[in-house]
Scaffold this motif. Sequence first.
Motif, PDB file in Angstrom:
ATOM      1  N   ASP A  79      -1.453  -4.315  60.382  1.00  0.00           N
ATOM      2  CA  ASP A  79      -1.160  -4.234  61.812  1.00  0.00           C
ATOM      3  C   ASP A  79      -1.725  -2.975  62.440  1.00  0.00           C
ATOM      4  O   ASP A  79      -1.846  -1.939  61.791  1.00  0.00           O
ATOM      5  N   SER A  80      -2.050  -3.077  63.708  1.00  0.00           N
ATOM      6  CA  SER A  80      -2.255  -1.888  64.521  1.00  0.00           C
ATOM      7  C   SER A  80      -1.114  -1.894  65.530  1.00  0.00           C
ATOM      8  O   SER A  80      -0.374  -2.877  65.613  1.00  0.00           O
ATOM      9  N   PRO A  81      -0.932  -0.817  66.310  1.00  0.00           N
ATOM     10  CA  PRO A  81       0.206  -0.822  67.234  1.00  0.00           C
ATOM     11  C   PRO A  81       0.246  -2.066  68.132  1.00  0.00           C
ATOM     12  O   PRO A  81       1.314  -2.631  68.346  1.00  0.00           O
ATOM     13  N   ALA A  82      -0.898  -2.531  68.615  1.00  0.00           N
ATOM     14  CA  ALA A  82      -0.904  -3.621  69.599  1.00  0.00           C
ATOM     15  C   ALA A  82      -1.273  -4.979  69.004  1.00  0.00           C
ATOM     16  O   ALA A  82      -1.496  -5.944  69.729  1.00  0.00           O
ATOM     17  N   MET A  83      -1.335  -5.069  67.690  1.00  0.00           N
ATOM     18  CA  MET A  83      -1.774  -6.325  67.078  1.00  0.00           C
ATOM     19  C   MET A  83      -1.074  -6.579  65.754  1.00  0.00           C
ATOM     20  O   MET A  83      -1.053  -5.714  64.876  1.00  0.00           O
ATOM     21  N   ARG A  84      -0.481  -7.770  65.636  1.00  0.00           N
ATOM     22  CA  ARG A  84      -0.021  -8.205  64.309  1.00  0.00           C
ATOM     23  C   ARG A  84      -1.206  -8.871  63.640  1.00  0.00           C
ATOM     24  O   ARG A  84      -1.817  -9.778  64.194  1.00  0.00           O
ATOM     25  N   ARG A  85      -1.511  -8.427  62.443  1.00  0.00           N
ATOM     26  CA  ARG A  85      -2.681  -8.967  61.771  1.00  0.00           C
ATOM     27  C   ARG A  85      -2.269  -9.519  60.404  1.00  0.00           C
ATOM     28  O   ARG A  85      -1.856  -8.764  59.537  1.00  0.00           O
ATOM     29  N   TYR A  86      -2.410 -10.830  60.255  1.00  0.00           N
ATOM     30  CA  TYR A  86      -2.009 -11.511  59.014  1.00  0.00           C
ATOM     31  C   TYR A  86      -3.245 -11.676  58.143  1.00  0.00           C
ATOM     32  O   TYR A  86      -4.198 -12.340  58.531  1.00  0.00           O
ATOM     33  N   MET A  87      -3.205 -11.058  56.978  1.00  0.00           N
ATOM     34  CA  MET A  87      -4.401 -10.941  56.143  1.00  0.00           C
ATOM     35  C   MET A  87      -4.226 -11.664  54.808  1.00  0.00           C
ATOM     36  O   MET A  87      -3.114 -11.862  54.316  1.00  0.00           O
ATOM     37  N   HIS A  88      -5.369 -11.993  54.243  1.00  0.00           N
ATOM     38  CA  HIS A  88      -5.392 -12.555  52.891  1.00  0.00           C
ATOM     39  C   HIS A  88      -6.449 -11.808  52.083  1.00  0.00           C
ATOM     40  O   HIS A  88      -7.551 -11.576  52.579  1.00  0.00           O
ATOM     41  N   MET A  89      -6.095 -11.410  50.874  1.00  0.00           N
ATOM     42  CA  MET A  89      -7.035 -10.680  50.010  1.00  0.00           C
ATOM     43  C   MET A  89      -7.354 -11.503  48.780  1.00  0.00           C
ATOM     44  O   MET A  89      -6.473 -12.132  48.196  1.00  0.00           O
ATOM     45  N   GLU A  90      -8.635 -11.482  48.419  1.00  0.00           N
ATOM     46  CA  GLU A  90      -9.035 -12.097  47.158  1.00  0.00           C
ATOM     47  C   GLU A  90      -9.850 -11.062  46.381  1.00  0.00           C
ATOM     48  O   GLU A  90     -10.750 -10.431  46.938  1.00  0.00           O
ATOM     49  N   MET A  91      -9.515 -10.883  45.117  1.00  0.00           N
ATOM     50  CA  MET A  91     -10.220  -9.912  44.263  1.00  0.00           C
ATOM     51  C   MET A  91     -10.817 -10.652  43.075  1.00  0.00           C
ATOM     52  O   MET A  91     -10.084 -11.283  42.320  1.00  0.00           O
ATOM     53  N   VAL A  92     -12.142 -10.550  42.923  1.00  0.00           N
ATOM     54  CA  VAL A  92     -12.850 -11.325  41.897  1.00  0.00           C
ATOM     55  C   VAL A  92     -13.658 -10.378  41.025  1.00  0.00           C
ATOM     56  O   VAL A  92     -14.341  -9.474  41.533  1.00  0.00           O
TER      57      VAL A  92
END
Length: 184
Positions: A79-92
Amino acid sequence: MTQTSVIYRIDANNQLIDVDENWDRFALANDSPQLVRALVVRKPLFELISDPLSGHLYKLLIERVKHTGKTISFKFRCDSPAMRRYMHMEMVRQVENDGVCFKSTTEREEPREPVELLAPHAKRSDDLVIICSWCKRVKVSEDQWLDIEQGIQRLGLFDAEVLPQLSHGMCPDCNKSIWSNLIQ
Ligand SMILES: [Zn+2]
């Protein structure tokens, strides 16, 4: 919105060897000009992770990927103060250089009223509020973690003149999910 991914790679020594063109866009959108490509390539990845708990967990996850060849994926918030940010991480695992490739995808963004508690330059008191490094919920009691907006209400910080400092921790849900990646 279309989903945007940032792809970057580390070598056997955990140095960043390559970041793609979306990296800079994300760094600037996150108010982090010190993280643009030209300033990070060839640096140890862990120098770029400011919160020690996240750094420690990433270290464990990277070792796991390197040693087992198993792909690890998990959800997190950036997140930043003005944005909810839904993330997905993939590690290969990258067999050719004994490194790891990271693919960090923004699955969804929601604008919101800026949350001052997340503002990097806000004035802070000596009080501490624990925020989960992974999902950005805040701890409001011994066994309760709430989304940051609700947490602010619950902790009476909505119109506080001086905000508490944020201390990074891990909520039980994220703890369980990360450890399930590490022991399977
Ligand atoms: Zn969490």
